[in-house]
Motif scaffolding. Structure first.
Motif, PDB file in Angstrom:
ATOM      1  N   MET A  24       0.852  -1.188   0.000  1.00 42.21           N
ATOM      2  CA  MET A  24       0.000   0.000   0.000  1.00 42.21           C
ATOM      3  C   MET A  24       0.891   1.242   0.000  1.00 42.21           C
ATOM      4  O   MET A  24       1.771   1.390   0.832  1.00 42.21           O
ATOM      5  CB  MET A  24      -0.915   0.007   1.226  1.00 42.21           C
ATOM      6  CG  MET A  24      -1.864   1.177   1.279  1.00 42.21           C
ATOM      7  SD  MET A  24      -2.883   1.125   2.778  1.00 42.21           S
ATOM      8  CE  MET A  24      -3.928  -0.292   2.428  1.00 42.21           C
ATOM      9  N   LYS A  25       0.674   2.122  -0.959  1.00 44.47           N
ATOM     10  CA  LYS A  25       1.482   3.334  -1.074  1.00 44.47           C
ATOM     11  C   LYS A  25       1.075   4.349  -0.016  1.00 44.47           C
ATOM     12  O   LYS A  25      -0.085   4.700   0.113  1.00 44.47           O
ATOM     13  CB  LYS A  25       1.315   3.930  -2.467  1.00 44.47           C
ATOM     14  CG  LYS A  25       2.257   5.105  -2.730  1.00 44.47           C
ATOM     15  CD  LYS A  25       2.100   5.596  -4.140  1.00 44.47           C
ATOM     16  CE  LYS A  25       3.032   6.772  -4.395  1.00 44.47           C
ATOM     17  NZ  LYS A  25       2.889   7.296  -5.757  1.00 44.47           N
ATOM     18  N   SER A  26       2.039   4.841   0.727  1.00 45.24           N
ATOM     19  CA  SER A  26       1.738   5.769   1.817  1.00 45.24           C
ATOM     20  C   SER A  26       1.496   7.167   1.277  1.00 45.24           C
ATOM     21  O   SER A  26       2.193   7.643   0.393  1.00 45.24           O
ATOM     22  CB  SER A  26       2.900   5.773   2.812  1.00 45.24           C
ATOM     23  OG  SER A  26       2.623   6.661   3.859  1.00 45.24           O
ATOM     24  N   LYS A  27       0.460   7.819   1.818  1.00 47.95           N
ATOM     25  CA  LYS A  27       0.149   9.189   1.432  1.00 47.95           C
ATOM     26  C   LYS A  27       0.806  10.161   2.413  1.00 47.95           C
ATOM     27  O   LYS A  27       1.324  11.192   2.036  1.00 47.95           O
ATOM     28  CB  LYS A  27      -1.365   9.389   1.424  1.00 47.95           C
ATOM     29  CG  LYS A  27      -2.088   8.394   0.496  1.00 47.95           C
ATOM     30  CD  LYS A  27      -3.566   8.359   0.810  1.00 47.95           C
ATOM     31  CE  LYS A  27      -4.239   7.179   0.131  1.00 47.95           C
ATOM     32  NZ  LYS A  27      -5.621   6.999   0.563  1.00 47.95           N
ATOM     33  N   LYS A  28       0.732   9.829   3.707  1.00 45.75           N
ATOM     34  CA  LYS A  28       1.377  10.634   4.750  1.00 45.75           C
ATOM     35  C   LYS A  28       2.170   9.695   5.639  1.00 45.75           C
ATOM     36  O   LYS A  28       1.812   8.536   5.799  1.00 45.75           O
ATOM     37  CB  LYS A  28       0.328  11.336   5.610  1.00 45.75           C
ATOM     38  CG  LYS A  28      -0.340  12.552   4.998  1.00 45.75           C
ATOM     39  CD  LYS A  28      -1.268  13.162   6.056  1.00 45.75           C
ATOM     40  CE  LYS A  28      -2.061  14.320   5.505  1.00 45.75           C
ATOM     41  NZ  LYS A  28      -3.017  14.841   6.516  1.00 45.75           N
ATOM     42  N   GLN A  29       3.220  10.201   6.207  1.00 44.98           N
ATOM     43  CA  GLN A  29       3.986   9.414   7.161  1.00 44.98           C
ATOM     44  C   GLN A  29       3.456   9.668   8.568  1.00 44.98           C
ATOM     45  O   GLN A  29       3.191  10.814   8.942  1.00 44.98           O
ATOM     46  CB  GLN A  29       5.467   9.785   7.095  1.00 44.98           C
ATOM     47  CG  GLN A  29       6.167   9.348   5.827  1.00 44.98           C
ATOM     48  CD  GLN A  29       6.222   7.836   5.700  1.00 44.98           C
ATOM     49  OE1 GLN A  29       6.481   7.121   6.671  1.00 44.98           O
ATOM     50  NE2 GLN A  29       5.961   7.343   4.497  1.00 44.98           N
ATOM     51  N   ILE A  30       3.276   8.594   9.335  1.00 41.15           N
ATOM     52  CA  ILE A  30       2.858   8.742  10.728  1.00 41.15           C
ATOM     53  C   ILE A  30       4.077   9.175  11.539  1.00 41.15           C
ATOM     54  O   ILE A  30       5.107   8.492  11.526  1.00 41.15           O
ATOM     55  CB  ILE A  30       2.297   7.416  11.274  1.00 41.15           C
ATOM     56  CG1 ILE A  30       1.096   6.959  10.447  1.00 41.15           C
ATOM     57  CG2 ILE A  30       1.904   7.561  12.746  1.00 41.15           C
ATOM     58  CD1 ILE A  30       0.589   5.580  10.804  1.00 41.15           C
ATOM     59  N   PRO A  31       3.998  10.303  12.240  1.00 41.11           N
ATOM     60  CA  PRO A  31       5.136  10.734  13.064  1.00 41.11           C
ATOM     61  C   PRO A  31       5.523   9.644  14.063  1.00 41.11           C
ATOM     62  O   PRO A  31       4.644   8.990  14.644  1.00 41.11           O
ATOM     63  CB  PRO A  31       4.612  11.981  13.786  1.00 41.11           C
ATOM     64  CG  PRO A  31       3.475  12.464  12.942  1.00 41.11           C
ATOM     65  CD  PRO A  31       2.856  11.239  12.333  1.00 41.11           C
ATOM     66  N   THR A  32       6.809   9.447  14.271  1.00 37.58           N
ATOM     67  CA  THR A  32       7.284   8.354  15.124  1.00 37.58           C
ATOM     68  C   THR A  32       8.126   8.884  16.283  1.00 37.58           C
ATOM     69  O   THR A  32       9.022   9.707  16.083  1.00 37.58           O
ATOM     70  CB  THR A  32       8.112   7.344  14.302  1.00 37.58           C
ATOM     71  OG1 THR A  32       7.284   6.775  13.278  1.00 37.58           O
ATOM     72  CG2 THR A  32       8.627   6.220  15.197  1.00 37.58           C
ATOM     73  N   VAL A  33       7.793   8.418  17.483  1.00 38.90           N
ATOM     74  CA  VAL A  33       8.579   8.716  18.673  1.00 38.90           C
ATOM     75  C   VAL A  33       9.533   7.548  18.878  1.00 38.90           C
ATOM     76  O   VAL A  33       9.092   6.398  18.999  1.00 38.90           O
ATOM     77  CB  VAL A  33       7.677   8.906  19.913  1.00 38.90           C
ATOM     78  CG1 VAL A  33       8.518   9.151  21.156  1.00 38.90           C
ATOM     79  CG2 VAL A  33       6.703  10.055  19.673  1.00 38.90           C
ATOM     80  N   PRO A  34      10.847   7.773  18.918  1.00 37.64           N
ATOM     81  CA  PRO A  34      11.821   6.672  18.942  1.00 37.64           C
ATOM     82  C   PRO A  34      11.824   5.886  20.252  1.00 37.64           C
ATOM     83  O   PRO A  34      11.395   6.371  21.296  1.00 37.64           O
ATOM     84  CB  PRO A  34      13.154   7.385  18.716  1.00 37.64           C
ATOM     85  CG  PRO A  34      12.935   8.770  19.226  1.00 37.64           C
ATOM     86  CD  PRO A  34      11.498   9.092  18.910  1.00 37.64           C
ATOM     87  N   LEU A  35      12.367   4.671  20.166  1.00 40.52           N
ATOM     88  CA  LEU A  35      12.485   3.784  21.315  1.00 40.52           C
ATOM     89  C   LEU A  35      13.310   4.430  22.425  1.00 40.52           C
ATOM     90  O   LEU A  35      12.998   4.271  23.607  1.00 40.52           O
ATOM     91  CB  LEU A  35      13.118   2.453  20.882  1.00 40.52           C
ATOM     92  CG  LEU A  35      13.408   1.436  21.985  1.00 40.52           C
ATOM     93  CD1 LEU A  35      12.124   1.001  22.682  1.00 40.52           C
ATOM     94  CD2 LEU A  35      14.127   0.211  21.395  1.00 40.52           C
TER      95      LEU A  35
END
Length: 444
Positions: free
Chosen positions: A1-12
């Motif tokens: 599935m082609k992503s339209k927006k990136q989900i913001p990620t909080v790092p480990l």
């Protein structure tokens, strides 16, 4: 599935760096991330594990209602909680859940609940005898016992003796505390197993099941009809004409104990604290009750006509929702608002954040029961104290009836004064109060 927006990620690294604070209270950490990242963000909680946190109410409605068939509850409820309470309505999935929901739903219709109102009121008044006027008291233990006793009396009438009730309450609360440890400290799973902690609590759960089986057996042998919830569950029939098997019946009763008492006791405590801070609403509830009882002493009439009391309880559950997170996992890949979610994504909807979202509520942190008045009520798509959709809490009417009676009776007997500066919270499986110190003055 082609992503339209990136989900913001909080790092480990950020999760690990804040682990001690998260263990005590994760809400400030999540609020900071929502503020910085937006209404949807991904939190890495392991090298390959992550959770998507959401405070977008439209997304919650989509998952819980519009496209609910593509979503199931997470492992927390379908596996972790199951070992303590079995596969009842709260933890079941798929066809098993549908079958149980259809069977049990009639027991919680308003007409059936009307038969329980006297038992509910008697249990409430019995616990209020523990209040010591003009003394500083932590009201939570009283309201916690009140909520448990209400569930027990509604289920069993007088069938359970006090020793059994006390033991069932102890076991129910001990199992919940153990589950919180497992969820907050997954890295200690090996220790909980090796040390025998989990086994000890599983033995306690088995003890509770044996107590309940004895109570059920005694009811069946007596052939006396009490018109309580146990009778309704025993009389309930599936489409094929069969009744619930004993193990399933015990699962459902354990679920009622777990889901039915802690959430209610939390909500009642927060409501009482808010009333202490806002005495003008105490007087409004008191005056409303006087007017209602001048017309009729019928308990169902009190419950249905106490509009101001209901508004106060609803506003308390907006500010302090006992179920402050709702978890779901998507079965197939899905997308919402140009964000794509691969199959098996763990989603946590923050009811606490949605109920205080500045884009959804005017003065979101301000206590204002008037927002729930008849002319202003418009929040079904952003207010989730009992969940939403087909899996909305089956006991929502029971809980509201109980809380309205409890608050109405309390304000009729006492004026309530705060002995705390601010309302503090302890987020465990449910959102719990921390410092409910109050003084009660008898009304003349």
């Amino acid at each position: 599935m082609k992503s339209k927006k990136q989900i913001p990620t909080v790092p480990l690294s950020k999760f690990i760096g804040n682990s001690l604070e998260i263990l005590k209270n994760p809400l400030p950490f999540h609020h900071k991330n929502f503020t910085e990242q937006g209404d949807v963000f991904r939190l890495k909680i392991g090298f390959s594990n992550s959770v998507v946190f959401v405070r977008n109410a439209a997304f919650a409605e989509y998952v819980l209602q519009t496209n609910q068939k593509n979503y199931k509850k997470s492992k927390i409820q379908t596996e972790d909680l199951v070992k303590y309470v079995g596969k009842g309505l709260l933890t079941a999935e798929g066809e098993h859940w549908k079958k149980q929901r259809k069977l049990i739903q009639p027991a919680f219709h308003k007409k059936q609940l009307q038969l329980l109102l006297d038992s509910i009121k008697n249990a409430i008044l019995s616990e209020y005898r523990k209040i010591e006027p003009n003394q500083v008291m932590d009201v939570f233990p009283i309201l916690n016992d009140l909520a448990f006793q209400t569930v027990v009396k509604s289920l069993f009438s007088s069938a359970a003796n006090q020793e059994d009730i006390n033991r069932l309450q102890y076991i129910t609360e001990a199992a919940q505390k153990m589950l919180v440890k497992e969820l907050r400290q997954p890295y200690l799973g090996w220790w909980f197993t090796w040390s025998g902690e989990i086994e000890k609590h599983l033995k306690l759960t088995d003890e509770a099941r044996q107590i309940l089986k004895r109570i059920v057996a005694e009811r069946r042998e007596s052939q006396v009809k009490e018109n309580d919830l146990l009778d309704m569950l025993l009389d309930a029939k599936y489409d094929d004409g069969n009744s619930m098997e004993e193990e399933q019946l015990i699962d459902e009763i354990l679920i009622l104990f777990t889901a039915g008492h802690e959430t209610t006791s939390n909500a009642l405590t927060f409501t009482t604290q808010l009333l202490a801070l806002h005495p003008e609403w105490q007087e409004q509830i008191y005056n409303e009750r006087v007017e209602i009882q001048e017309q009729s002493s019928d308990l169902m009439n009190l419950v249905t006509q106490s509009k101001i009391c209901q508004q106060v309880v609803e506003e308390a559950m907006r500010l302090y929702p006992p179920v402050y997170f709702i978890d779901r996992v998507n079965i197939e890949a899905d997308s919402f608002n140009e964000l794509d979610f691969e199959a098996g994504s763990n989603l946590l909807f923050s009811v606490y954040e949605m109920h205080r979202h500045p884009d959804l509520w005017e003065q979101p942190n301000h206590f204002n029961p008037e927002r729930f008045s008849e002319g202003s009520r418009k929040f079904s798509s952003q207010y989730f104290p009992f969940g939403a959709g087909p899996r909305k809490c089956i006991g929502n009417n029971f809980a509201m009836f109980e809380m309205i009676i409890a608050i109405s009776e309390l304000t009729a007997m006492y004026k309530i004064y705060p002995q705390f500066d601010t309302i503090d919270i302890t987020p465990l499986i449910t959102l719990k109060p921390k410092n409910a110190l109050l003084t009660f003055e008898r009304r003349s």
